[in-house]
Design an enzyme around this catalytic site. Structure first.
Site, PDB file in Angstrom:
ATOM      1  N   GLU A   1       0.830  -1.201   0.000  1.00  0.00           N
ATOM      2  CA  GLU A   1       0.000   0.000   0.000  1.00  0.00           C
ATOM      3  C   GLU A   1       0.870   1.260   0.000  1.00  0.00           C
ATOM      4  O   GLU A   1       1.854   1.354   0.722  1.00  0.00           O
ATOM      5  CB  GLU A   1      -0.898  -0.020   1.235  1.00  0.00           C
ATOM      6  CG  GLU A   1      -1.942   1.084   1.268  1.00  0.00           C
ATOM      7  CD  GLU A   1      -2.927   0.916   2.429  1.00  0.00           C
ATOM      8  OE1 GLU A   1      -3.936   1.625   2.438  1.00  0.00           O
ATOM      9  OE2 GLU A   1      -2.675   0.069   3.300  1.00  0.00           O
TER      10      GLU A   1
ATOM     11  N   LYS B   1      -9.280   3.561  -2.565  1.00  0.00           N
ATOM     12  CA  LYS B   1      -9.647   2.774  -1.383  1.00  0.00           C
ATOM     13  C   LYS B   1     -11.034   3.191  -0.909  1.00  0.00           C
ATOM     14  O   LYS B   1     -11.360   4.387  -0.853  1.00  0.00           O
ATOM     15  CB  LYS B   1      -8.618   2.990  -0.277  1.00  0.00           C
ATOM     16  CG  LYS B   1      -8.726   2.013   0.886  1.00  0.00           C
ATOM     17  CD  LYS B   1      -7.528   2.173   1.837  1.00  0.00           C
ATOM     18  CE  LYS B   1      -7.550   1.153   2.949  1.00  0.00           C
ATOM     19  NZ  LYS B   1      -6.355   1.266   3.835  1.00  0.00           N
TER      20      LYS B   1
ATOM     21  N   CYS C   1      -6.130  -3.446   1.613  1.00  0.00           N
ATOM     22  CA  CYS C   1      -5.782  -3.521   3.039  1.00  0.00           C
ATOM     23  C   CYS C   1      -7.004  -3.672   3.947  1.00  0.00           C
ATOM     24  O   CYS C   1      -7.562  -4.746   4.089  1.00  0.00           O
ATOM     25  CB  CYS C   1      -4.957  -2.302   3.439  1.00  0.00           C
ATOM     26  SG  CYS C   1      -4.157  -2.491   5.068  1.00  0.00           S
TER      27      CYS C   1
ATOM     28  N   PRO D   1      22.108   2.253  28.766  1.00  0.00           N
ATOM     29  CA  PRO D   1      22.480   2.227  30.190  1.00  0.00           C
ATOM     30  C   PRO D   1      22.114   0.861  30.762  1.00  0.00           C
ATOM     31  O   PRO D   1      20.941   0.579  30.991  1.00  0.00           O
ATOM     32  CB  PRO D   1      21.621   3.344  30.807  1.00  0.00           C
ATOM     33  CG  PRO D   1      21.039   4.107  29.654  1.00  0.00           C
ATOM     34  CD  PRO D   1      20.965   3.143  28.516  1.00  0.00           C
ATOM     35  N   LEU D   2      23.084   0.010  30.938  1.00  0.00           N
ATOM     36  CA  LEU D   2      22.856  -1.388  31.315  1.00  0.00           C
ATOM     37  C   LEU D   2      22.851  -1.508  32.832  1.00  0.00           C
ATOM     38  O   LEU D   2      23.893  -1.407  33.488  1.00  0.00           O
ATOM     39  CB  LEU D   2      23.943  -2.260  30.697  1.00  0.00           C
ATOM     40  CG  LEU D   2      23.787  -3.783  30.771  1.00  0.00           C
ATOM     41  CD1 LEU D   2      22.452  -4.226  30.197  1.00  0.00           C
ATOM     42  CD2 LEU D   2      24.927  -4.454  30.024  1.00  0.00           C
ATOM     43  N   SER D   3      21.668  -1.716  33.404  1.00  0.00           N
ATOM     44  CA  SER D   3      21.499  -1.660  34.853  1.00  0.00           C
ATOM     45  C   SER D   3      21.733  -2.983  35.560  1.00  0.00           C
ATOM     46  O   SER D   3      21.896  -3.027  36.772  1.00  0.00           O
ATOM     47  CB  SER D   3      20.085  -1.178  35.196  1.00  0.00           C
ATOM     48  OG  SER D   3      19.131  -2.178  34.832  1.00  0.00           O
ATOM     49  N   GLY D   4      21.699  -4.075  34.824  1.00  0.00           N
ATOM     50  CA  GLY D   4      21.744  -5.390  35.456  1.00  0.00           C
ATOM     51  C   GLY D   4      20.365  -5.969  35.699  1.00  0.00           C
ATOM     52  O   GLY D   4      20.230  -7.073  36.220  1.00  0.00           O
ATOM     53  N   GLY D   5      19.320  -5.216  35.305  1.00  0.00           N
ATOM     54  CA  GLY D   5      17.950  -5.701  35.419  1.00  0.00           C
ATOM     55  C   GLY D   5      17.466  -6.287  34.112  1.00  0.00           C
ATOM     56  O   GLY D   5      18.125  -6.180  33.069  1.00  0.00           O
ATOM     57  N   ILE D   6      16.266  -6.866  34.140  1.00  0.00           N
ATOM     58  CA  ILE D   6      15.810  -7.630  32.984  1.00  0.00           C
ATOM     59  C   ILE D   6      15.394  -6.739  31.821  1.00  0.00           C
ATOM     60  O   ILE D   6      15.485  -7.142  30.654  1.00  0.00           O
ATOM     61  CB  ILE D   6      14.658  -8.585  33.392  1.00  0.00           C
ATOM     62  CG1 ILE D   6      14.536  -9.716  32.364  1.00  0.00           C
ATOM     63  CG2 ILE D   6      13.344  -7.820  33.564  1.00  0.00           C
ATOM     64  CD1 ILE D   6      13.713 -10.878  32.839  1.00  0.00           C
ATOM     65  N   ASP D   7      14.960  -5.502  32.086  1.00  0.00           N
ATOM     66  CA  ASP D   7      14.523  -4.641  30.992  1.00  0.00           C
ATOM     67  C   ASP D   7      15.695  -4.185  30.127  1.00  0.00           C
ATOM     68  O   ASP D   7      15.655  -4.314  28.892  1.00  0.00           O
ATOM     69  CB  ASP D   7      13.756  -3.436  31.541  1.00  0.00           C
ATOM     70  CG  ASP D   7      12.413  -3.817  32.128  1.00  0.00           C
ATOM     71  OD1 ASP D   7      11.808  -4.781  31.627  1.00  0.00           O
ATOM     72  OD2 ASP D   7      11.960  -3.168  33.075  1.00  0.00           O
ATOM     73  N   SER D   8      16.729  -3.622  30.737  1.00  0.00           N
ATOM     74  CA  SER D   8      17.891  -3.212  29.941  1.00  0.00           C
ATOM     75  C   SER D   8      18.589  -4.435  29.354  1.00  0.00           C
ATOM     76  O   SER D   8      19.193  -4.360  28.278  1.00  0.00           O
ATOM     77  CB  SER D   8      18.866  -2.390  30.781  1.00  0.00           C
ATOM     78  OG  SER D   8      19.374  -3.134  31.870  1.00  0.00           O
TER      79      SER D   8
END
Length: 715
Positions: free
Chosen positions: A44, A113, A174, A361-368
């Site tokens: 499209e 469309k 679409c 910024p790598l924090s050591g937590g699961i998100d980063s």
């Protein structure tokens, strides 16, 4: 008689990149013709790019689209092939989202469309007007260069179909497939045998199944060939269009493209025997409906799709039939979707922004951790594409890494490539634990990122001392006798300073390494934290883009568990077993900060509340009624009422944070993204006095059916 039908898709178009879009369209036609195709369908609005948004209101976008079409028609691209091309067209001072059907350097039909996508991520009615004259057409006046190239003065414009020597082709655009009375139903009853669908459909976790079922259903009862083409890639916004082109015949999929790919052009092919379509339609009930159906205007073209020749109806396929058989549709599990979709999105964003890499910024937590692993997945995809000899990927990789275009460098190891383009930093304070610092270091080593480690206590102390100097007051943490206001302010100081440091390091780390350019900062706030407002405004959740901002914590944990084995990263086990914590308060022998304790609800509960709010469109009172039934076996009505009221209170008072939310990859249907998807106010009566009063009254009257021990119930 066999037809070779081709769907060209996975055109990774970029909004307003008219030159690049033109080259990708021409390449898709070239590949289609090289495979003997006589019909090519593109996604499209492929000429300007689907995601132009308010640029569709500019006359230049339409003007340049016609210029691109003129380039296509001036070449030999459309010789011997019918091409279905998407672009905006202005007709009688009204702008329409159109398919332009061309053949042998001439225009056959402009089909606007009729049903617009105008909810969720889409605002098509803001930019286009639907064609409401069903089964009607008008003459469209051609002008300028197009008239000279085609030697045409007018072309049919409207709801019509294309009739070749051997079959009939109809367009379904679409959103029209997703409507209750889709156009393919009536077109099929009027004898249309081939349906084309050009789409700009975005990736969302677990969404593909519905799309596939609709495509199969389109030809299951009425028969026919359904050609589905979709945009693939990031064309400049929060969405990733996930391709997965398909060809279906009589309700069965016979060809499927990739759902996630770094390739700019992908073509899928299928050979179809049209006699199978006619045999499938030999049903008395279908034919009775067809005999009484209204007719569409047919645009006649003296061309045979079967032979690829003009007026050659009796020509037989001398090569014989080798009809494409039905296949099993490939579905990625959600964990694979998270590994692939955001990674492809990040690659497009990186190569098109012309920056030199990413910073986390790598924090050591699961998100980063999840954000970093997605970047590593991107590096894996780049290496795999380079191994397949994909020239564009290799060229982009050389430019991003600072290698000369004519160098011999080819990414061959994802960790080596990550060491060049991916930078991470652990920003510790006195509140950080040894465990999180070590996890961040070990993950950086495992994925190959260029990692730095710092302690920012001196900066935090300086800001705190400045405040004390100005006010004569020294704030303290709650554990040191401070108030809630002091405690929150001291946490936010750390979070916001990390954002400042992130941008400094992102701008200067390439310089430190003797490289040019800068890095894009990636955010790591998940969709549940954003929904609850469990983040500091302008902290390290503020970034350039966020690959996990539309993904739930629950899905992120499943993704990390998957990546642990799929990517051979045993370090990820330590992230899965760690308690989620912001580490912004002092750790004592009696207290360790916990995300879920701070929020007053679990991440799983947040996901459920978010879906009720957005997807099911429930307010506070309706949410309580729903959860009283669903959670009543393990929570009392009073407890359910408390959680519902807490959620809506925190959601309302933190809603202003969504106005500054980092642009995030859209992956969940309950995303609170204020800028595109979730159009709600950001100033609320956050205590909802009317609604909460009704909830409290009903909670008191409701029977407690929860099953727990007596002591727990007393509490």
């Amino acid at each position: 008689m066999g037809h070779t039908l081709v769907l060209a898709t996975s055109l990774n178009q970029w909004a307003l990149d008219f030159e690049g879009n033109l080259q990708r369209i021409l390449e898709s036609i070239r590949i289609a013709k090289s495979r003997g195709a006589t019909l090519r369908v593109g996604p499209e609005l492929e000429v300007p790019g689907y995601g132009c948004l308010d640029h569709f209101l500019e006359g230049d976008t339409i003007r340049h689209s016609w210029e691109v079409l003129a380039e296509i028609l001036s070449s030999d691209a459309t010789d011997g092939i019918v091409c279905d091309i998407g672009m905006p067209v202005e007709h009688k001072s009204v702008v329409y989202n159109c398919r332009v059907i061309v053949h042998d350097r001439r225009l056959l039909l402009i089909r606007p469309k009729m049903w617009m996508a105008n909810d969720g991520n889409y605002r098509e009615l803001r930019h286009f007007t639907p064609w409401t004259k069903h089964r009607q057409w008008e003459n469209f006046e051609l002008r300028g260069k197009i008239r000279k190239i085609t030697n045409q003065t007018t072309v049919p414009f409207g709801d019509a179909v294309i009739s070749t020597v051997d079959t009939c082709i109809g367009v379904e655009l679409c959103e029209e497939l997703f409507t209750p009375a889709s156009p393919h139903i009536l077109m099929g009853l009027d004898g249309v045998e081939i349906f084309t669908n050009s789409s700009g459909s975005h990736h969302e976790l677990r969404k593909l199944y519905r799309r596939v079922e609709l495509i199969k259903e389109a030809t299951l009862t009425s028969g026919g060939v359904y050609l589905y083409s979709n945009q693939q890639g990031c064309d400049g916004d929060r969405l990733y269009y996930d391709g997965c082109a398909m060809i279906a015949v009589n309700g069965s999929v016979v060809a499927q493209g990739t759902q996630f790919s770094l390739a700019d052009v992908e073509v899928i092919t299928a050979k179809v025997d049209m006699e199978d379509i006619r045999a499938h339609r030999a049903k008395s009930s279908r034919n009775m409906q067809a005999a009484s159906s209204q007719s569409y205007h047919r645009v006649e073209v003296p061309f045979s799709l079967s032979s690829g020749k003009v007026e050659d109806e009796d020509d037989e396929d001398l090569a014989g039939l080798s009809v494409t058989k039905a296949i099993q549709v490939r579905y990625h599990i959600p964990e694979e979707e998270i590994a692939l979709g955001p990674a492809c999105w990040l690659w497009d964003y990186l190569r098109r922004s012309r920056t030199q890499g990413y910073f986390v910024p790598l924090s050591g937590g699961i998100d980063s951790c999840a954000t970093s692993v997605i970047v590593y997945s991107m590096c894996r995809l780049v290496v795999q594409a380079a191994a397949r000899g994909e020239i564009q990927v290799i060229s982009d990789a050389r430019r991003i890494t600072g290698e000369p275009e004519d160098s011999a460098y080819i990414p061959s190891d994802p960790r080596e490539f990550a060491s060049r383009i991916f930078h991470t930093c652990y920003m510790g304070t006195e509140n950080s634990s040894v465990e999180t610092r070590q996890r961040a270091h070990d993950l950086a080593v495992a994925i190959g990122s260029y990692h730095v480690d710092l302690n920012m206590d001196s900066i935090v102390t300086a800001v705190r001392a400045l405040f004390s100097f100005v006010t004569g007051k020294t704030p303290n943490f709650r554990s040191h006798g401070g108030s809630n206001a002091e405690n929150l302010a001291l946490q936010n100081i750390q979070a916001r300073l990390r954002m400042v440091l992130s941008y400094m390091f992102a701008q200067l780390l390439p310089w430190v390494r003797g490289l040019n350019g800068g890095l894009l900062v990636l955010g790591s706030a998940n969709v549940d934290e954003s929904l609850r407002g469990y983040l500091t405004k302008y902290d390290c959740s503020s970034a350039d883009i966020n690959p996990i901002g539309g993904i739930s914590k629950t899905d992120l944990k499943k993704f990390i568990a998957y990546a642990q084995h799929a990517f051979d990263l045993p370090i990820l086990e330590s992230f899965l077993t760690a308690v989620p914590t912001a580490e912004l308060e002092p750790i004592t022998h009696t207290y360790v900060q916990s995300d879920e304790a701070d929020m007053g609800m679990t991440y799983d509960e947040l996901s459920i509340l978010g879906r009720l709010r957005k997807v099911e469109k429930y307010g506070p009172y309706s949410t309580f009624l729903k959860l009283r039934d669903e959670w009543g076996s393990f929570l009392s009505p009073i407890e359910i009422a408390r959680k519902v009221k807490l959620f809506f209170f925190e959601y309302a008072r933190n809603r202003h944070k969504m106005t500054t939310l980092t642009p995030a990859y859209h992956a969940e249907s309950y995303s609170p993204d204020d800028n595109r998807f979730d159009l709600r106010p950001f100033l609320y009566p956050s205590r909802f006095p009317w609604q909460f009063k009704k909830i409290d009254e009903l909670a008191v009257r409701s029977k407690d059916n929860s099953i727990r021990d007596a002591s727990a119930k007393d509490k």
